[in-house]
Scaffold this motif. Sequence first.
Motif, PDB file in Angstrom:
ATOM      1  N   THR A  85       0.809  -1.222   0.000  1.00  0.00           N
ATOM      2  CA  THR A  85       0.000   0.000   0.000  1.00  0.00           C
ATOM      3  C   THR A  85       0.845   1.277   0.000  1.00  0.00           C
ATOM      4  OG1 THR A  85      -0.087  -0.122   2.409  1.00  0.00           O
ATOM      5  CG2 THR A  85      -1.923  -1.113   1.187  1.00  0.00           C
ATOM      6  N   GLU A  86       2.152   1.137   0.166  1.00  0.00           N
ATOM      7  CA  GLU A  86       3.049   2.296   0.203  1.00  0.00           C
ATOM      8  C   GLU A  86       3.914   2.317  -1.050  1.00  0.00           C
ATOM      9  OE1 GLU A  86       2.971   4.777   2.444  1.00  0.00           O
ATOM     10  OE2 GLU A  86       1.265   3.707   3.316  1.00  0.00           O
ATOM     11  N   TYR A  90      -9.574  -6.524   4.656  1.00  0.00           N
ATOM     12  CA  TYR A  90      -8.696  -7.082   3.653  1.00  0.00           C
ATOM     13  C   TYR A  90      -7.950  -8.289   4.201  1.00  0.00           C
ATOM     14  CZ  TYR A  90      -6.081  -3.440   6.117  1.00  0.00           C
ATOM     15  OH  TYR A  90      -5.563  -2.610   7.076  1.00  0.00           O
ATOM     16  N   GLU A 104      -4.276 -10.345   3.717  1.00  0.00           N
ATOM     17  CA  GLU A 104      -2.922 -10.181   3.204  1.00  0.00           C
ATOM     18  C   GLU A 104      -2.054 -11.344   3.653  1.00  0.00           C
ATOM     19  OE1 GLU A 104      -2.231  -5.431   3.461  1.00  0.00           O
ATOM     20  OE2 GLU A 104      -2.812  -6.445   5.315  1.00  0.00           O
TER      21      GLU A 104
END
Length: 132
Positions: free
Chosen positions: A42-43, A103, A105
């Motif tokens: 996400t980064e 979510y 992961e």
Amino acid sequence: MTTPEPSAVAQAAAAIVDAFAATDTERYFAGFSPDATFVFHTEPQRLDDRAAYERIWQEWLSAGWRVVSCSSSDSLIQVFDGGAVFSHTVDTTVHTGDGEESYRERETIVFALDGDRLVAVHEHLSPFTEAS
């Protein structure tokens, strides 16, 4: 060097997951070395130390973010002289300023022995994709 016991690795990983699930900033970051690195899908770039992640975490908190739930499953512990690799599937629900998001992961945490304590030196998150 010393090879950690798998049970100690499981405890160190559970402490990090539990602190994250509680949005307990101090306890969460205590599990990571100051020079730990982080790779999050996400980064846009790798975070090269704990302080960089702590700054992002504080931005999230300021925006109203908090963890609603977080659970770990399908864990694997690989020990080696001086440390261990912990990988698992993590299911998370967070509250954002705009509502809730959930979510799944895959996460890997690399631990190193620091004296008699296991400390996380690297964390990698990637999106979970179902096998075809």
